[in-house]
Design a protein around this motif. Structure first.
Motif, short mmCIF file in Angstrom:
data_model
loop_
_atom_site.label_atom_id
_atom_site.label_comp_id
_atom_site.label_asym_id
_atom_site.label_seq_id
_atom_site.Cartn_x
_atom_site.Cartn_y
_atom_site.Cartn_z
N GLU A 352 47.09 90.51 77.33
CA GLU A 352 46.01 90.86 78.23
C GLU A 352 45.50 92.29 78.01
O GLU A 352 44.48 92.68 78.59
CB GLU A 352 46.47 90.74 79.70
CG GLU A 352 47.20 89.46 80.04
CD GLU A 352 46.31 88.24 80.11
OE1 GLU A 352 45.10 88.39 79.89
OE2 GLU A 352 46.82 87.14 80.38
N LEU A 353 46.20 93.10 77.21
CA LEU A 353 45.85 94.52 77.09
C LEU A 353 44.41 94.78 76.64
O LEU A 353 43.78 95.72 77.14
CB LEU A 353 46.83 95.21 76.14
CG LEU A 353 48.26 95.40 76.66
CD1 LEU A 353 49.11 96.11 75.64
CD2 LEU A 353 48.25 96.17 77.98
N PRO A 354 43.84 94.01 75.69
CA PRO A 354 42.44 94.30 75.32
C PRO A 354 41.44 94.15 76.47
O PRO A 354 40.30 94.63 76.35
CB PRO A 354 42.15 93.26 74.21
CG PRO A 354 43.50 92.95 73.64
CD PRO A 354 44.43 92.99 74.81
N GLN A 355 41.85 93.54 77.55
CA GLN A 355 40.93 93.38 78.68
C GLN A 355 40.67 94.71 79.39
O GLN A 355 39.82 94.78 80.29
CB GLN A 355 41.48 92.34 79.65
CG GLN A 355 41.40 90.93 79.09
CD GLN A 355 42.26 89.93 79.85
OE1 GLN A 355 42.30 89.94 81.07
NE2 GLN A 355 42.95 89.08 79.11
N LEU A 356 41.38 95.77 78.98
CA LEU A 356 41.01 97.10 79.46
C LEU A 356 39.57 97.42 79.09
O LEU A 356 38.87 98.13 79.83
CB LEU A 356 41.96 98.16 78.87
CG LEU A 356 43.39 98.18 79.41
CD1 LEU A 356 44.24 99.14 78.61
CD2 LEU A 356 43.41 98.56 80.89
N LEU A 357 39.11 96.89 77.96
CA LEU A 357 37.72 97.07 77.56
C LEU A 357 36.78 96.34 78.52
O LEU A 357 35.70 96.85 78.86
CB LEU A 357 37.50 96.55 76.13
CG LEU A 357 38.33 97.25 75.04
CD1 LEU A 357 38.10 96.56 73.69
CD2 LEU A 357 37.95 98.72 74.95
#
Length: 451
Positions: A352-357
């Motif tokens: 899920e980390l790329p959802q920081l974008l």
């Protein structure tokens, strides 16, 4: 003639914050009932006053006395006074947040004492760095004293103050009667006797309620014992809003707070800007592992249904084989399309980390209902009543359904998942977001609870 529906309306107003109460004519109420833990000394010992009057002085006095002895109060340096003020503020912030979090289902405050106290005191330490005369020893002594106080205090209170409700066994409320030790017990007649309880559970809309039962419920309300409609207790015990109950509630009354929505956007933006540089090494290592584990790109991009039904592109680390074909949803943790690295990053939510974008762009929030793919969303809108209403708030990286339900088969579990989403929307607040965040951090750091 006795008008049950008129009495019901007046009883609701008197029970849930209105100014009117009703006493049906014909009988005088000469017997007083008493609510559990309602006496003044019980309220002091088991409520917020005890933490203020006893807990706060203990936490403030213990570290300086242990480290410097009795002379500390005669020769208090300005830096020490500042540190003690900071310890007191951190204690009160922790107390307030724990008090608000315990309102939600399945929340045992003692489980969240360590992470919450740690976060609050770490933030306090960061704010005081560089302050003149700042005494780190006293601050961390206050941290240890707060941990001990809150853990023993909340663990003891929760063990002793388990809610006890009496159930009027008519209508839907009869389904709530459970075995001994469950906190619910069945009323055979409309009397409490010497019993002290926290509240009454009843199906106030049941046609089976007689005049005698309605007078009994009114008497309980007049004596300070709350009467709860069955759906309130059902929601508080399960953490879900059943779809059939939405017919009794106007959707406009469930609109989230515009003020908190605005504040939440600011918190999301600050959090994403802070976390991106800190998590960049982990994200690069994850991308490298994905590329070397199976052919295909490191990122998975898909259109999802977003806030107010507006589609957006979501970014995730790829956890499945690129050439794999199958359903448009994850069928479970044993889905053969999931790669070896995919199983690990799913377990710790690293995918899920790329959802920081997405959070930076404003498509998503850190906390909210998980966004569904366009195909699934259109399918659910046809088959699941009120499905589109979950889009009234921004979708999130983690949500109430995720920490409660985990990775369930999305089609089979959608109705239950939607019930969790409606509970989140109904109780949309900072305190529920903090609780979800703490439960998510537990999954990220331990892998426990991820499915």
């Amino acid at each position: 003639m006795f008008n049950k529906h008129k009495v019901f309306e007046q009883l609701e107003r008197s029970t849930w914050g209105g100014s009117e109460s009703v006493v049906p004519s014909g009988k005088a109420f000469d017997t007083r009932y008493e609510r559990r833990h309602s006496r003044w000394y019980e309220q002091c010992l088991m409520g917020m006053p005890f933490h203020f009057v006893v807990g706060l002085p203990v936490v403030l006095m213990a570290p300086p006395l242990m480290m410097r002895g009795g002379d500390v109060w005669r020769d208090m340096a300005p830096g020490l006074a500042t540190t003690l003020w900071a310890v007191g503020a951190a204690f009160l912030v922790t107390l307030f947040v724990l008090h608000r979090m315990t309102r939600f289902p399945g929340t045992q405050a003692s489980m969240y004492v360590v992470p919450l106290v740690s976060v609050v005191f770490a933030a306090t330490w960061a704010l005081l760095l560089g302050a003149e005369g700042f005494d780190e020893g006293v601050l961390w002594g206050g941290y240890a004293a707060s941990l001990l106080w809150f853990f023993l205090g909340y663990a003891g209170v929760q063990r002793f103050r388990r809610p006890r409700f009496a159930v009027v066994p008519l209508g839907e409320a009869s389904q709530l009667v459970e075995p001994e030790g469950s906190g619910l017990y069945r009323l055979e007649v409309p009397r409490l006797g010497a019993q002290r309880i926290d509240g009454i559970v009843a199906d106030l809309r049941s046609d089976a309620l007689s005049e005698e039962w309605m007078r009994f419920l009114t008497k309980c309300t007049l004596n300070g014992i709350p009467v709860y409609q069955i759906r309130q207790i059902d929601e508080s015990r399960t953490g879900r809003v059943r779809l059939e109950h939405l017919a009794d509630t106007e959707l406009t009354s469930l609109l989230p707070s515009p003020l908190y929505s605005t504040c939440k956007r600011g918190l999301d933006l600050c959090g994403a800007l802070l976390l991106l540089p800190l998590l960049a090494p982990i994200m690069l290592a994850t991308a490298w592992a994905i590329r070397h584990d199976s052919p295909g790109p490191a990122l998975f991009v898909q259109w999802r249904m977003g806030h107010r039904g507006v589609p957006f592109r979501i970014y995730k680390f790829r956890s499945m084989y690129s050439e794999g074909e199958g359903k448009g949803f994850t069928s479970g943790e044993d889905d053969p399309r999931i790669t070896r690295v995919g199983k690990i990053i799913r377990k710790y939510r690293l995918d899920e980390l790329p959802q920081l974008l997405n959070v930076l762009k404003g498509d998503m929030s850190f906390i909210g209902p998980r966004p569904e793919s366009m195909d699934l969303s259109q399918w659910y809108e046809k088959d699941v009543p009120f499905f589109s209403y979950r889009h009234v708030v921004k979708p999130g990286i983690s949500g109430w359904a995720q920490v409660e339900q985990g990775y369930a088969a999305e089609v089979d579990g959608m109705t239950v998942k939607l019930q969790y989403d409606f509970y989140y929307i109904k109780h949309f607040s900072l305190w529920l977001d903090v609780l979800i965040l703490l439960r998510t951090l537990k999954t990220v750091t331990t892998g426990f609870g991820a499915r």
